[in-house]
Write an enzyme that holds these catalytic residues in place. Structure first.
Site, PDB file in Angstrom:
ATOM      1  N   ASP A   1      -8.957   3.297  -0.278  1.00  0.00           N
ATOM      2  CA  ASP A   1      -7.625   3.038   0.253  1.00  0.00           C
ATOM      3  C   ASP A   1      -7.664   1.975   1.355  1.00  0.00           C
ATOM      4  O   ASP A   1      -8.613   1.923   2.142  1.00  0.00           O
ATOM      5  CB  ASP A   1      -7.121   4.376   0.830  1.00  0.00           C
TER       6      ASP A   1
ATOM      7  N   GLU B   1      -8.450  -0.921  -2.854  1.00  0.00           N
ATOM      8  CA  GLU B   1      -7.031  -1.240  -2.756  1.00  0.00           C
ATOM      9  C   GLU B   1      -6.851  -2.384  -1.766  1.00  0.00           C
ATOM     10  O   GLU B   1      -7.014  -2.202  -0.553  1.00  0.00           O
ATOM     11  CB  GLU B   1      -6.201  -0.035  -2.281  1.00  0.00           C
TER      12      GLU B   1
HETATM   13  C1  5J7 Z   1      -0.786  -1.166   3.727  1.00  0.00           C
HETATM   14  C2  5J7 Z   1      -0.749  -2.482   3.298  1.00  0.00           C
HETATM   15  O1  5J7 Z   1      -1.776  -3.334   3.529  1.00  0.00           O
HETATM   16  C3  5J7 Z   1       0.354  -2.957   2.612  1.00  0.00           C
HETATM   17  O2  5J7 Z   1       0.389  -4.261   2.185  1.00  0.00           O
HETATM   18  C4  5J7 Z   1       1.424  -2.062   2.320  1.00  0.00           C
HETATM   19  O3  5J7 Z   1       2.467  -2.520   1.594  1.00  0.00           O
HETATM   20  C5  5J7 Z   1       1.352  -0.748   2.766  1.00  0.00           C
HETATM   21  C6  5J7 Z   1       0.276  -0.302   3.474  1.00  0.00           C
HETATM   22  C7  5J7 Z   1       0.213   1.077   3.944  1.00  0.00           C
HETATM   23  O4  5J7 Z   1      -0.929   1.743   3.595  1.00  0.00           O
HETATM   24  C8  5J7 Z   1      -1.159   3.000   4.029  1.00  0.00           C
HETATM   25  C9  5J7 Z   1      -2.339   3.613   3.645  1.00  0.00           C
HETATM   26  C10 5J7 Z   1      -2.565   4.909   4.068  1.00  0.00           C
HETATM   27  O5  5J7 Z   1      -3.700   5.512   3.740  1.00  0.00           O
HETATM   28  C11 5J7 Z   1      -1.664   5.582   4.845  1.00  0.00           C
HETATM   29  C12 5J7 Z   1      -0.494   4.981   5.199  1.00  0.00           C
HETATM   30  O6  5J7 Z   1       0.418   5.652   5.919  1.00  0.00           O
HETATM   31  C13 5J7 Z   1      -0.226   3.663   4.821  1.00  0.00           C
HETATM   32  C14 5J7 Z   1       0.982   2.997   5.205  1.00  0.00           C
HETATM   33  O7  5J7 Z   1       1.818   3.556   5.947  1.00  0.00           O
HETATM   34  C15 5J7 Z   1       1.185   1.690   4.708  1.00  0.00           C
HETATM   35  O8  5J7 Z   1       2.332   0.988   5.044  1.00  0.00           O
HETATM   36  C16 5J7 Z   1       3.637   1.538   4.911  1.00  0.00           C
HETATM   37  O9  5J7 Z   1       4.395   0.811   3.958  1.00  0.00           O
HETATM   38  C17 5J7 Z   1       4.606  -0.584   4.301  1.00  0.00           C
HETATM   39  C18 5J7 Z   1       5.473  -1.232   3.190  1.00  0.00           C
HETATM   40  C19 5J7 Z   1       5.240  -0.747   5.660  1.00  0.00           C
HETATM   41  O10 5J7 Z   1       5.269  -2.113   6.008  1.00  0.00           O
HETATM   42  C20 5J7 Z   1       4.378  -0.001   6.685  1.00  0.00           C
HETATM   43  O11 5J7 Z   1       5.011  -0.045   7.951  1.00  0.00           O
HETATM   44  C21 5J7 Z   1       4.234   1.456   6.270  1.00  0.00           C
HETATM   45  O12 5J7 Z   1       5.506   2.081   6.277  1.00  0.00           O
HETATM   46  C22 5J7 Z   1       5.565   3.334   6.921  1.00  0.00           C
HETATM   47  O13 5J7 Z   1       5.334   4.335   5.938  1.00  0.00           O
HETATM   48  C23 5J7 Z   1       6.914   3.551   7.544  1.00  0.00           C
HETATM   49  O14 5J7 Z   1       7.117   2.543   8.516  1.00  0.00           O
HETATM   50  C24 5J7 Z   1       6.930   4.927   8.184  1.00  0.00           C
HETATM   51  O15 5J7 Z   1       8.231   5.174   8.697  1.00  0.00           O
HETATM   52  C25 5J7 Z   1       6.578   5.995   7.164  1.00  0.00           C
HETATM   53  O16 5J7 Z   1       6.446   7.240   7.822  1.00  0.00           O
HETATM   54  C26 5J7 Z   1       5.252   5.628   6.526  1.00  0.00           C
HETATM   55  C27 5J7 Z   1       4.882   6.587   5.399  1.00  0.00           C
HETATM   56  O17 5J7 Z   1       3.563   6.334   4.885  1.00  0.00           O
HETATM   57  C28 5J7 Z   1       3.461   5.567   3.766  1.00  0.00           C
HETATM   58  O18 5J7 Z   1       4.398   5.027   3.312  1.00  0.00           O
HETATM   59  C29 5J7 Z   1       2.140   5.462   3.128  1.00  0.00           C
HETATM   60  C30 5J7 Z   1       1.920   4.415   2.277  1.00  0.00           C
HETATM   61  C31 5J7 Z   1       0.693   4.246   1.537  1.00  0.00           C
HETATM   62  C32 5J7 Z   1       0.528   3.039   0.894  1.00  0.00           C
HETATM   63  C33 5J7 Z   1      -0.600   2.799   0.161  1.00  0.00           C
HETATM   64  O19 5J7 Z   1      -0.789   1.625  -0.480  1.00  0.00           O
HETATM   65  C34 5J7 Z   1      -1.559   3.766   0.064  1.00  0.00           C
HETATM   66  O20 5J7 Z   1      -2.652   3.502  -0.687  1.00  0.00           O
HETATM   67  C35 5J7 Z   1      -1.401   4.953   0.689  1.00  0.00           C
HETATM   68  C36 5J7 Z   1      -0.279   5.187   1.416  1.00  0.00           C
END
Ligand code: 5J7
Ligand code: CA
Length: 512
Positions: free
Chosen positions: A212, A248
């Site tokens: 991840d 990823e």
């Molecule tokens: C990382 C990136 O490099 C990227 O390009 C992207 O689009 C997303 C992420 C990202 O990765 C995560 C990995 C994790 O293991 C745990 C995480 O919480 C995240 C994560 O948050 C994350 O970014 C979210 O989505 C993006 C589009 C926003 O720009 C970020 O700010 C973030 O958004 C946040 O998501 C919200 O701001 C917040 O309010 C909310 O609580 C939070 C919820 O968590 C996630 O959405 C988790 C996403 C996730 C994405 C993954 O690709 C992944 O493999 C696992 C989890």
């Protein structure tokens, strides 16, 4: 001497591109948020018998338990420790599942969350899947144990401590990803703990890892961790097998950090694949299916041997992450089947199929208010089992795309044509296209708003074939359409644009 070392190192890293899939199988399915007990049963009753090569599982380690929003899917992406108890089940259930999947030739790939621990707003206490105490305020995770020394804050120079500018690789790697406490992976101690966690899984029999958030870790740190990993268990894999690594990295272009910084470490997720194919099948931006004649590297994607490809993933199927609105998830079922069918027919990349759960979509101004929802659950928050209906579909809101006949049969198609070249391309200069795979398989799509009626060279031996999209081959008959291939390899195809599934696929093993 130098040459020998270089060859050895190169060989070592290339090995991490090999998924060690058995018996000529080709495809991985992500059973997102499934319980270990259900995955074990699914390996035995469905994945093994239907030619699936592997299963990607949700993070098996201890994670935070959140009340607001309530038990969201992303709590699995906020580690509390490396104890193997999660909402998918206990360590014993995990071990049993790995053994049972391996016994039927289905590999297990673990989603490894090693960039960070819980979020800075995660509080303190025992609100965790095994009940371990932690504090995000003091950055203590005693069940690992990690303390504040093991996090990156001293290296991050942004005002907020979070990543503020994706144009600056230093902050993307050393600052907090949206407040997630960022592990100091350059530390010997942290590298050791992460490798110990991954090795415990390798020793239980897993075949590799989906890693991840790799964009947020330095390739050099990952290289160090990966070199510490054991070879795969010789109980299930040839001796000397390196764990399969797929990283990823969300690289859609436009950022200084690119996928290719990670190629020497293992495969990398090709996010352009689903984003672009979604645009093509939706016919947005003037895209047409005929433009996919040079699909793959010809579209600016990474080289075939590095790519892990998929139509949607657990993140972007919610309109959440990379790719945006062009992504085609199961909700758009007709297009989803076609896009997955195209992917599985095409030789490029190592393919992953998504298997999802439904949630109550509630879209306001284009944003789904319920994109956070976790898996189908009981009132105490525990994940529901996956019930199997008499018609082989899944109940209780589990979608089981991998059990849809069209998708299941295309997974088999990919196995049957494995190693065969892309051949006999045809298109109508619009959205009707066809191609074969050597003399082993042939597929044809009608994504235009009019009927398709054409005679084409399939490259296949003469005979009567069952179309595996509209039905199955059952004994000496077809439950769906039949296609006659003449002694010249030519066949007549007729596909109305109003059909439920406007595509047809035949292969060597669907011949009567
Ligand atoms: C990382 C990136 O490099 C990227 O390009 C992207 O689009 C997303 C992420 C990202 O990765 C995560 C990995 C994790 O293991 C745990 C995480 O919480 C995240 C994560 O948050 C994350 O970014 C979210 O989505 C993006 C589009 C926003 O720009 C970020 O700010 C973030 O958004 C946040 O998501 C919200 O701001 C917040 O309010 C909310 O609580 C939070 C919820 O968590 C996630 O959405 C988790 C996403 C996730 C994405 C993954 O690709 C992944 O493999 C696992 C989890
Ligand atoms: Ca980091």
């Amino acid at each position: 001497m130098r040459v020998v070392i270089l060859v050895t190192l190169f060989g070592l890293s290339l090995a991490q591109h090999n998924a060690h899939i058995k018996n000529g199988r080709t495809t991985i399915v992500h059973l997102f948020e499934w319980r270990w007990a259900d995955i074990a049963a699914e390996c035995e009753r469905y994945l093994g018998p239907n030619g699936f090569g592997g299963v990607q599982i949700s993070p098996p380690n201890e994670h935070i338990v959140l009340d607001s929003p309530w038990r969201p899917w992303w709590q699995r992406y906020q580690p509390i420790s490396y104890k193997l108890c999660s909402r998918s089940g206990s360590e014993d259930e995990l071990r049993d599942m790995i053994t049972r999947c391996n016994s039927v030739g289905v590999n297990v790939y673990v989603d490894a969350v090693i960039n960070h621990m819980a979020r800075a707003d995660g509080g303190e206490g025992n609100h965790s899947s095994c009940g371990s105490w932690f504090s995000v305020y003091t950055m203590e995770f005693p069940s690992v144990p990690y303390s504040s020394w093991d996090f990156n804050d001293n290296k991050c120079y942004t005002g907020s401590g979070n990543i503020e500018n994706y144009g600056d690789p230093n902050q993307v790697r050393d600052c907090r990803l949206d407040r997630l406490l960022d592990l100091a992976l350059e530390k010997e101690y942290v590298r050791g703990k992460v490798a110990e966690y991954m090795n415990s899984l390798i020793d239980m029999g897993v075949a590799g890892f989906r890693v991840d958030a790799c964009k947020h870790m330095w390739p050099g740190d990952l290289d160090n961790v990966f070199r510490r990993l054991n070879n795969l268990s010789t109980k299930w894999f040839p001796s000397g097998s390196r764990p399969f690594i797929y990283q990823e990295v969300i690289d859609l272009g436009g950022e200084p950090i690119t996928s290719k910084e990670y190629f020497h470490l293992g495969r990398v997720t090709e996010f352009k694949y689903g984003a672009k194919l979604g645009t093509v099948f939706r016919k947005w931006n003037g895209e047409k299916l005929c433009y996919t004649k040079n699909w793959g590297e010809g579209w600016g994607f990474m080289s075939d041997g590095n790519a892990l490809v998929f139509i949607d993933n657990h993140d972007n199927q919610r309109g959440h992450g990379a790719g945006g609105a062009s992504i085609i998830p199961f909700w758009d079922s007709r297009l989803h089947k076609m896009a997955v069918g195209y992917m599985l027919a095409h030789p490029y990349g190592l393919t992953r199929v998504m298997s999802s759960y439904r949630w109550d979509r509630y879209i306001v101004d284009g944003k789904d208010q319920n994109d956070w929802m976790g898996p189908p659950n009981n009132s105490d928050g525990s994940t529901k089992p996956v019930p199997i209906n008499p018609d082989h579909t899944c109940g209780d809101k589990w979608v089981c795309e991998h059990r849809w006949r069209q998708i299941k049969n295309m997974v088999i198609f990919r196995n049957v044509v494995n190693g065969q070249p892309h051949a006999n391309w045809w298109d109508n200069q619009s959205n009707q296209v066809a191609f074969g795979r050597g003399d082993r398989g042939f597929i044809i799509f009608n994504n235009d708003d009019w009927d398709l009626d054409v005679i084409l060279n399939t490259g296949m031996p003469a005979g009567t074939y069952c179309d595996v999209i509209s039905g199955d081959k059952e004994g000496d008959r077809c439950t769906g359409k039949q296609i006659q291939v003449g002694s010249d390899g030519r066949a007549h195809f007729n596909i109305s644009n109003r059909e439920e599934d406007p595509f047809v696929a035949i292969h060597a093993e669907s011949k009567l």
